[in-house]
Design a protein around this motif. Structure first.
Motif, PDB file in Angstrom:
ATOM      1  N   LYS A  96       5.115   5.317  -4.827  1.00 47.41           N
ATOM      2  CA  LYS A  96       4.009   4.411  -5.132  1.00 47.41           C
ATOM      3  C   LYS A  96       2.931   5.087  -5.963  1.00 47.41           C
ATOM      4  N   CYS A 128      -6.507   0.828  -1.738  1.00 47.74           N
ATOM      5  CA  CYS A 128      -5.293   1.379  -2.366  1.00 47.74           C
ATOM      6  C   CYS A 128      -4.531   2.336  -1.453  1.00 47.74           C
ATOM      7  N   ILE A 163     -19.702  -2.198  -9.724  1.00 51.49           N
ATOM      8  CA  ILE A 163     -19.078  -3.459 -10.126  1.00 51.49           C
ATOM      9  C   ILE A 163     -17.819  -3.763  -9.313  1.00 51.49           C
ATOM     10  N   ALA A 164     -16.973  -2.741  -9.131  1.00 50.31           N
ATOM     11  CA  ALA A 164     -15.693  -3.001  -8.436  1.00 50.31           C
ATOM     12  C   ALA A 164     -15.900  -3.526  -7.010  1.00 50.31           C
ATOM     13  N   GLN A 175      -4.968  -2.373 -11.980  1.00 47.83           N
ATOM     14  CA  GLN A 175      -5.279  -2.349 -10.547  1.00 47.83           C
ATOM     15  C   GLN A 175      -4.000  -2.410  -9.709  1.00 47.83           C
ATOM     16  N   VAL A 214     -13.400   0.897 -13.384  1.00 51.26           N
ATOM     17  CA  VAL A 214     -14.590   0.385 -12.693  1.00 51.26           C
ATOM     18  C   VAL A 214     -14.603  -1.150 -12.689  1.00 51.26           C
ATOM     19  N   THR A 215     -13.482  -1.755 -13.078  1.00 54.85           N
ATOM     20  CA  THR A 215     -13.330  -3.208 -13.158  1.00 54.85           C
ATOM     21  C   THR A 215     -14.397  -3.881 -14.026  1.00 54.85           C
ATOM     22  N   THR A 263       0.543   4.042   4.535  1.00 57.36           N
ATOM     23  CA  THR A 263       1.102   2.728   4.880  1.00 57.36           C
ATOM     24  C   THR A 263       1.259   2.563   6.393  1.00 57.36           C
ATOM     25  N   LYS A 318      -6.671 -12.458  -1.604  1.00 57.45           N
ATOM     26  CA  LYS A 318      -5.692 -12.751  -2.662  1.00 57.45           C
ATOM     27  C   LYS A 318      -5.841 -11.748  -3.802  1.00 57.45           C
ATOM     28  N   ASP A 319      -7.068 -11.493  -4.209  1.00 55.84           N
ATOM     29  CA  ASP A 319      -7.325 -10.513  -5.264  1.00 55.84           C
ATOM     30  C   ASP A 319      -8.388  -9.530  -4.802  1.00 55.84           C
ATOM     31  N   TRP A 320      -8.104  -8.267  -4.966  1.00 56.44           N
ATOM     32  CA  TRP A 320      -9.105  -7.256  -4.636  1.00 56.44           C
ATOM     33  C   TRP A 320      -8.915  -6.068  -5.559  1.00 56.44           C
ATOM     34  N   TYR A 321      -9.954  -5.246  -5.668  1.00 55.22           N
ATOM     35  CA  TYR A 321      -9.946  -4.135  -6.618  1.00 55.22           C
ATOM     36  C   TYR A 321     -10.204  -2.827  -5.885  1.00 55.22           C
ATOM     37  N   CYS A 322      -9.749  -1.737  -6.487  1.00 50.95           N
ATOM     38  CA  CYS A 322     -10.048  -0.412  -5.934  1.00 50.95           C
ATOM     39  C   CYS A 322     -11.568  -0.282  -5.814  1.00 50.95           C
ATOM     40  N   ARG A 357     -17.189  -7.127  -7.258  1.00 51.09           N
ATOM     41  CA  ARG A 357     -16.133  -8.082  -7.616  1.00 51.09           C
ATOM     42  C   ARG A 357     -15.330  -8.484  -6.380  1.00 51.09           C
ATOM     43  N   LEU A 369      -2.456   0.906  -9.653  1.00 50.99           N
ATOM     44  CA  LEU A 369      -3.245   1.768  -8.771  1.00 50.99           C
ATOM     45  C   LEU A 369      -2.849   1.568  -7.306  1.00 50.99           C
ATOM     46  N   LYS A 370      -2.474   0.349  -6.964  1.00 51.15           N
ATOM     47  CA  LYS A 370      -2.067   0.040  -5.584  1.00 51.15           C
ATOM     48  C   LYS A 370      -0.582   0.294  -5.366  1.00 51.15           C
ATOM     49  N   LYS A 420      -2.018   1.044   0.804  1.00 54.59           N
ATOM     50  CA  LYS A 420      -0.843   0.487   0.120  1.00 54.59           C
ATOM     51  C   LYS A 420       0.043   1.586  -0.467  1.00 54.59           C
ATOM     52  N   THR A 421      -0.444   2.843  -0.469  1.00 53.00           N
ATOM     53  CA  THR A 421       0.340   3.901  -1.101  1.00 53.00           C
ATOM     54  C   THR A 421       0.678   5.038  -0.131  1.00 53.00           C
ATOM     55  N   THR A 422      -0.338   5.814   0.274  1.00 48.42           N
ATOM     56  CA  THR A 422      -0.036   7.026   1.056  1.00 48.42           C
ATOM     57  C   THR A 422      -0.317   6.898   2.553  1.00 48.42           C
TER      58      THR A 422
END
Lengths: 229, 287
Positions: free
Chosen positions: A100, B9, B57-58, A134, A114-115, B16, B37-41, B61, A137-138, B12-14
């Motif tokens: 991953k 994140c 900002i992230a 993104q 930074v979106t 889990t 439904k949508d999310w950002y780091c 958002r 990144l996930k 979802k990666t290291t």
């Protein structure tokens, strides 16, 4: 006699030119006497070779688009960007240890996102560029590959990104990972490759390479094509 | 109970196994964590520069997405995400001018109204009630001596602490409800060395040694924590013999509810200890 076209005043690299208003930026550059020796490919919005950066009359914002897909406007100031010298990771696709975090290993700068959404606003294909970065990144390679599928590698996203992300190269990596390691294998493709390896089509290729120009024209004209609807 | 959930994140990666055990354990309690439904780091580290709004900002958002999905709060499991989202949220609530600047920049989005509350799963469990949790326990973790460890992100700065920053007790209360024998460790709020693990790992090795030996000397057989980075550090940077397993609190919850847990991401394998205590056997018998 044809009516005289309506003209627009544009500035190419600062120099003023009068060009017909109905031209695309690409057409206008040629009308003004420039010759493309690179930075023009399909001329149909598919190849991503003709990135252009421009400003509109009375505006402070910089816009970017494909020169072959954008009409000139009066007062437009523009320059062509035939190449983006972005760094591209080297990898042997057949030898990747896919996890991953594979994308992060080759493009660690994606973690700097930074979106700000500048990439989405820049993309001439209207892709969800920020979302595919993104997703990478996930570790969601499938989603990233799906969202970046229509990328034409023009590189404009990378030019504008404040985090110095190379989105179009990341998109290429995730699609390759998806294709090589995750997508369903096509049995027909395997069968066809075997047939090719066993020389099934060699005689046909030989026939074509030996054919004269006139014979080739005949073959082309009489080829099987799908009927237009 | 349904609540919007922000994984981040790392889960979802290291890490889990943290997400997997958390989802299992909360389901056993009847709590449904509904992933946004949508999310950002979130950016992982809250930017302390007062004029650096770009790095806010992230998280904003993501908070807008919570607001637009109709949530008045969002729950995180990762401590880094918890801290970053909560600090960014607080900055917006306390500085309407900064919120205005960010909303103006996000011209393609609806405005953030500054109403969402950021929760950590531990707070949600406290709200659910430790007595209620106790009723759901099927395999009492009696005889398992565990030292809770908080690290920094749940407690500092004070403004975003989910408990008393000097003497927290939320992990202890949760552990007691599962039947765990809690071992008090005076270094439970020490920093593990955090991201120094990337290029100055000797700092993290030193901190790990202090924290783990302090727990061991007081009789602990394992540590329990919540943060994936603390977990990586304490789990990976123990060098001396007699290494202690490092549990996520969600893993111990899942075990106590009679559920199987995947320990494959752990460097110090806890299975030996759990067999010794007869805990895994009890779970096998239940199945």
């Amino acid at each position: 006699m044809a009516t005289k076209p309506e003209m627009a005043k544009i500035y190419i690299m600062g120099k003023e030119h009068q060009v017909p208003k109905e031209l695309t930026i690409m057409g206008a550059l040629e009308y003004a006497g420039y010759k493309y020796i690179r930075g023009a490919g399909c001329r149909a919005g598919f190849c991503g070779a003709c990135s252009t950066i421009y400003r509109k009359k009375g505006e402070y914002k910089l816009y970017s688009d494909l020169a072959c897909q954008t009409l000139v406007q009066d007062g437009m100031r523009l320059v062509q960007l035939p190449f983006v010298p972005a760094v591209k990771a080297k990898y042997d696709l057949g030898k990747l240890d896919v996890s991953k975090n594979t994308v992060l290993e080759y493009y660690p700068e994606i973690a700097r996102c930074v979106t700000c959404n500048t990439c989405n606003k820049t993309c001439p294909q209207d892709l969800e560029v920020m979302e595919f970065i993104q997703a990478a990144l996930k570790g969601d390679i499938e989603k990233s590959a799906r969202l970046s599928f229509d990328c034409i590698q023009c590189g404009l996203c990378a030019v504008r990104c404040p985090a110095d992300i190379k989105h179009y190269h990341v998109g290429q990596l995730v699609r390759r990972l998806y294709g090589k390691y995750m997508s369903k294998k096509s049995k027909n493709l395997e069968k066809r490759l075997k047939e090719m390896a066993h020389g099934k089509y060699d005689s046909e290729i030989d026939r074509l390479t030996r054919a004269s120009k006139e014979e080739l024209r005949q073959i082309y004209k009489s080829r099987d094509i799908e009927a237009a609807k | 109970m349904n609540i919007l959930y922000y994984p981040g994140c790392t889960l979802k990666t290291t890490a889990t196994s943290l997400e997997e055990s958390a989802l299992k354990a909360t389901q056993a309690l009847g709590i449904e964590l509904v992933e946004l439904k949508d999310w950002y780091c979130c950016g992982a580290v809250f930017s302390l520069s007062s004029d650096d709004l770009m790095h806010q900002i992230a998280p904003i958002r993501t908070l807008i997405n919570v607001q637009e999905e109709g949530g008045d709060r969002v729950v995180t499991i990762c401590d880094m995400c918890y801290n970053t989202l909560k600090q960014a949220n607080l900055l917006m609530k306390e500085n309407p001018d900064k919120l205005k600047t960010i909303n103006a920049f996000l011209d393609e989005q609806v405005d953030y109204k500054g109403k969402v509350r950021v929760y950590h799963l531990l707070e949600l469990l406290k709200e659910f009630g430790f007595n209620e949790i106790k009723k759901k326990v099927k395999v009492k973790l009696n005889g398992l001596k565990v030292a809770p460890y908080y690290g920094c992100m749940l407690l500092r700065p004070r403004e975003v602490a989910l408990d008393d920053p000097e003497n927290p007790g939320i992990l202890e209360e949760l552990m007691k409800s599962l039947g765990v024998e809690v071992v008090e460790n005076p270094l439970k709020t020490e920093c593990c060395g955090s991201y120094h693990t990337v290029n100055r790992k000797e700092i993290v090795e030193k901190k790990t040694k202090q924290i783990v030996s302090s727990a061991r000397e007081r009789g602990a057989e394992a540590l329990v924590l919540s943060c994936p980075l603390c977990h990586f550090n304490l789990d990976t940077r123990q060098l001396e013999a007699g290494r202690l397993p490092i549990f996520y609190f969600t893993e111990l919850m899942a075990l106590a509810f009679g559920l199987e847990v995947d320990f494959s991401e752990h460097r110090v394998d806890p299975k030996h200890l759990l067999e010794e205590k007869g805990i895994l056997k009890k779970i096998r018998v239940m199945r």
